[in-house]
Design a protein around this motif. Structure first.
Motif, mmCIF file in Angstrom:
data_model
loop_
_atom_site.group_PDB
_atom_site.id
_atom_site.type_symbol
_atom_site.label_atom_id
_atom_site.label_comp_id
_atom_site.label_asym_id
_atom_site.label_seq_id
_atom_site.Cartn_x
_atom_site.Cartn_y
_atom_site.Cartn_z
ATOM 1 N N TYR B 283 16.730 4.570 18.080
ATOM 2 C CA TYR B 283 16.388 5.386 16.911
ATOM 3 C C TYR B 283 16.333 6.876 17.231
ATOM 4 O O TYR B 283 16.753 7.712 16.433
ATOM 5 N N PHE B 284 15.791 7.184 18.416
ATOM 6 C CA PHE B 284 15.668 8.612 18.744
ATOM 7 C C PHE B 284 17.039 9.272 18.774
ATOM 8 O O PHE B 284 17.267 10.323 18.159
ATOM 9 N N GLN B 285 17.975 8.632 19.481
ATOM 10 C CA GLN B 285 19.312 9.231 19.585
ATOM 11 C C GLN B 285 19.998 9.293 18.222
ATOM 12 O O GLN B 285 20.670 10.280 17.906
ATOM 13 N N ARG B 286 19.833 8.233 17.408
ATOM 14 C CA ARG B 286 20.452 8.258 16.078
ATOM 15 C C ARG B 286 19.854 9.367 15.217
ATOM 16 O O ARG B 286 20.558 10.105 14.534
ATOM 17 N N TYR B 287 18.539 9.490 15.290
ATOM 18 C CA TYR B 287 17.845 10.540 14.545
ATOM 19 C C TYR B 287 18.343 11.922 14.988
ATOM 20 O O TYR B 287 18.650 12.797 14.165
ATOM 21 N N LEU B 288 18.430 12.058 16.297
ATOM 22 C CA LEU B 288 18.883 13.328 16.877
ATOM 23 C C LEU B 288 20.265 13.717 16.356
ATOM 24 O O LEU B 288 20.480 14.853 15.905
ATOM 25 N N ILE B 289 21.170 12.775 16.408
ATOM 26 C CA ILE B 289 22.546 13.085 16.010
ATOM 27 C C ILE B 289 22.649 13.278 14.500
ATOM 28 O O ILE B 289 23.353 14.170 14.017
ATOM 29 N N GLU B 290 21.925 12.451 13.737
ATOM 30 C CA GLU B 290 21.996 12.563 12.275
ATOM 31 C C GLU B 290 21.376 13.862 11.774
ATOM 32 O O GLU B 290 21.899 14.506 10.869
ATOM 33 N N GLN B 291 20.248 14.236 12.334
ATOM 34 C CA GLN B 291 19.476 15.351 11.792
ATOM 35 C C GLN B 291 19.690 16.673 12.528
ATOM 36 O O GLN B 291 19.301 17.722 12.033
ATOM 37 N N GLY B 292 20.265 16.607 13.748
ATOM 38 C CA GLY B 292 20.381 17.821 14.543
ATOM 39 C C GLY B 292 21.486 18.740 14.068
ATOM 40 O O GLY B 292 22.346 18.342 13.276
ATOM 41 N N ASP B 293 21.437 19.970 14.561
ATOM 42 C CA ASP B 293 22.512 20.914 14.258
ATOM 43 C C ASP B 293 23.036 21.499 15.579
ATOM 44 O O ASP B 293 22.511 21.200 16.657
#
Lengths: 332, 323
Positions: B283-293
């Motif tokens: 989840y952390f990595q998915r969150y990072l990639i989905e929400q990051g810029d």
């Protein structure tokens, strides 16, 4: 065969030096000298003397001098006369005449090793900077800017470090001398000096701030600020070369109060190679260990056993930096 | 030890591995691997011989295991030397890579990267040996452009090329020991790293330097993507040491480690390129990639670099006296 060694002055530096000597396979600390009798109990098993001259009657090979600036030159001269190898803390004395006197004794002693504790040369970031400069990677050094400052601490005005008789000079001679030494080591000999030597805060007879501009005969300019009113400790050394720059930030100490030790370096980039003009791609190295004390003592040993001819922090290095200190005081 | 940070936004992963050629390589590699007998067994760690290796992922039917002691990753499979020799020297994949067109493209794509690498090597050699010219061995080289650039480096007095892959021709005529041995992305194709590093150590003068680069198994993108790591595949990637594992390997084979850093630039790019393949429970990595810029991705890559967590590793080690 072990190198039978004595330490004069068991204050903060004496204790650090003893710790390092104890871990070195070649040195054996056999005696210490201090005016405080309590040190005898603190270091059992070692010959203890209160008068440094009494050390010279012992069977010694080397001496490590961590005494006040007013007595260090006398101890060094006598130890050299007695045929001992000498490691002495910086500064080498209170004035240029002190180190010149030492050099005369060193010459007469013939072949004894004399090394001063300019340990900053052995910090990894400084070693990296030296390698970059020596490689010619970024061309010749044009100019430099150095800040070395500390907060002083409670009662600094009454501390020996600001006592004219004992120390001879204030923050510049005590801590700023490292930055001056590095400037000479990395750039060259500075012949012109302008300065303000000030007492801005601490009510003491010696300076708590020195602002210095120096120039070599090659036209290289360096700016140094040495301070005892740097309420957040700071070490910063920037070197600008024809094709790039090097910036050392922080210097590792036991308390880490000067921050992480890093070196940042980059090749200059103009509009023809980058859109982000003025913001070149930098490399940063972070250093996690300070081995400077060990490396310094290893070098002292290498000089004693003949592996190395001239130590970092030689008497000539010390003379040059003391000449600079005197010029700064005279100009300020 | 030291840590290192260097961000160069001008270098893109796609430029290093252009899609068309890279896909072609993977297709051939996969076909070659499909002919191999699969055992499914988990082998001991090739560095510490630990029997507690764990399954990390399977790729093309082959097992990659991770050592819980050294955190190094290795292909769990007995590989005969002739299998590797065919794969790297005579197979269709080897022929593709030896072709003029392939080599020209690699040279074109990587020349800036190589120039920076040589500048780094020059700096490390100057730092540890002094500013001079040295006897250099390039071990296991595979790119014409790299050899040409290295031979012109300021620190090279003579360059000996050994254990090279096609189309590079070995020229190890002299037996003089090396002042510097370069091992660029070779560790990752070592079948028996301890034995191979011992052989390499014997080619270096006592006090001489080993300069190595390779992929690191516990790097962020590899541990995140596992079998979906497009840049990791058999048999190109057999051994992927961690910084700690490499230090242990070097210590075992007669070296003093001077520095190991992970200056990788591409962990975040690899993960973003394979964003849909991130395991669902990460989840952390998915969150990072989905929400990051972009700025966040850049800061994370810098963080990975300076904390030795990236999947590209490089090291400088000194050959010890009397080992």
């Amino acid at each position: 065969m072990s190198i039978r060694t004595a330490i004069v002055g068991m204050g903060k530096m004496g204790k650090i030096r003893k710790q390092i000597l104890d871990t070195h396979p070649a040195f054996e600390v056999v005696a210490i000298c201090d005016r405080e009798r309590g040190m005898k109990e603190a270091f059992p098993g070692l010959t203890f003397v209160e008068q440094w001259r009494d050390l010279l009657d012992l069977r010694l090979d080397a001496i490590v001098v961590c005494a006040y600036n007013n007595v260090a030159p006398d101890i060094v001269c006598s130890a050299l006369d007695a045929g001992l190898h000498v490691f002495c803390e910086k500064p080498p004395g209170r004035c240029l005449a002190d180190i010149e006197r030492v050099i005369a004794h060193e010459k007469a002693a013939g072949g004894r090793v004399l090394k001063y504790g300019f340990n900053h040369r052995f910090h990894y970031a400084v070693m990296e900077a030296k390698a970059i400069i020596d490689s010619g990677r970024y061309g010749p050094v044009l100019c430099a800017r150095g800040t070395y400052g500390k907060a002083g601490g409670l009662g600094l005005e009454k501390n020996w470090r600001l006592d004219k008789e004992l120390a001879g000079g204030g923050i510049l001679l005590d801590q700023g001398i490292h930055m001056l030494d590095l400037m000479c080591y990395l750039i060259g000999d500075f012949t012109q000096v302008k300065s303000f030597v000030e007492n801005l805060y601490w009510k003491a007879p010696l300076e708590d701030n020195a602002f210095v501009l120096m120039k070599t005969d090659n036209g290289q300019v360096a700016m140094v600020h040495s301070s005892a009113t740097q309420w957040k400790h700071k070490f910063s050394l920037e070197l600008f070369m024809a094709d790039g720059y090097v910036s050392i930030n922080g210097i590792l100490t036991s308390t880490r109060s000067y921050g992480d030790e890093t070196i940042t370096f980059a090749r200059k980039q103009f509009e023809d190679v980058t859109f982000a003009f003025g913001h070149p791609r930098e490399e940063i190295i972070y250093f996690d260990r300070d081995d400077s004390w060990e490396q310094e003592m290893n070098e002292f040993y290498a000089c004693i056993n003949g592996e190395k001819k001239r130590p970092q922090g030689s008497s000539e290095d010390a003379r040059k930096v003391m000449e600079l200190v005197e010029k700064i005081y005279a100009a300020g | 030890m030291i840590r290192y940070e260097y961000m160069d936004e001008s270098i893109r992963e796609q430029d290093i591995h252009p899609d068309t050629v890279f896909e072609q390589e993977q297709v051939i590699a996969r076909a070659l691997v499909s002919k191999l007998e699969k055992t499914g067994k988990i082998a001991n760690c090739p560095i510490c011989n630990s029997q507690r290796n764990e399954l990390l992922f399977k790729k093309w039917g082959l097992t990659y295991a991770i050592c819980p002691q050294t955190w190094s990753v290795a292909l769990s499979m007995p590989l005969e030397p002739d299998v590797l020799s065919e794969y790297f020297k005579t197979s269709d994949l080897a022929k593709l890579r030896a072709s003029r067109a392939y080599q020209d493209q690699v040279t074109h794509n990587r020349k800036e990267l190589w120039a920076h690498q040589i500048e780094w090597m020059a700096a490390r050699i100057c730092r540890y040996l002094g500013n001079d010219r040295y006897q250099v061995v390039d071990w296991g080289g595979k790119f014409i452009g790299w050899e040409a650039m290295l031979s012109n480096a300021g620190f090279v007095a003579t360059l000996s090329v050994e254990a090279a892959l096609p189309p590079i021709i070995n020229n190890a005529e002299q037996n003089e020991l090396a002042d510097v041995l370069c091992l660029i992305d070779v560790l990752q194709r070592m079948r028996e790293p301890v034995a191979e590093m011992q052989t390499i150590a014997e080619r270096i003068k006592p006090g001489g330097l080993l300069i190595a680069t390779c992929r690191s198994g516990p790097g962020f993108d590899i541990l995140t993507l596992r079998e979906a790591s497009e840049s990791i595949f058999p048999l190109d990637h057999i051994f992927l040491p961690s910084p700690q594992g490499l230090a242990k390997l070097l210590h075992k084979t007669g070296f003093e480690v001077l520095e190991i850093t992970t200056p990788g630039q591409f962990d975040m790019q690899y993960i973003r390129n394979s964003r849909h393949a991130i395991p669902h429970d990460q989840y952390f990595q998915r969150y990072l990639i989905e929400q990051g810029d972009e700025p966040l991705f850049e800061r994370i890559q810098a963080f990975l670099q300076r904390n030795n967590l990236s999947s590209h590793l490089r090291c400088v080690a000194k050959r010890l006296e009397g080992r």
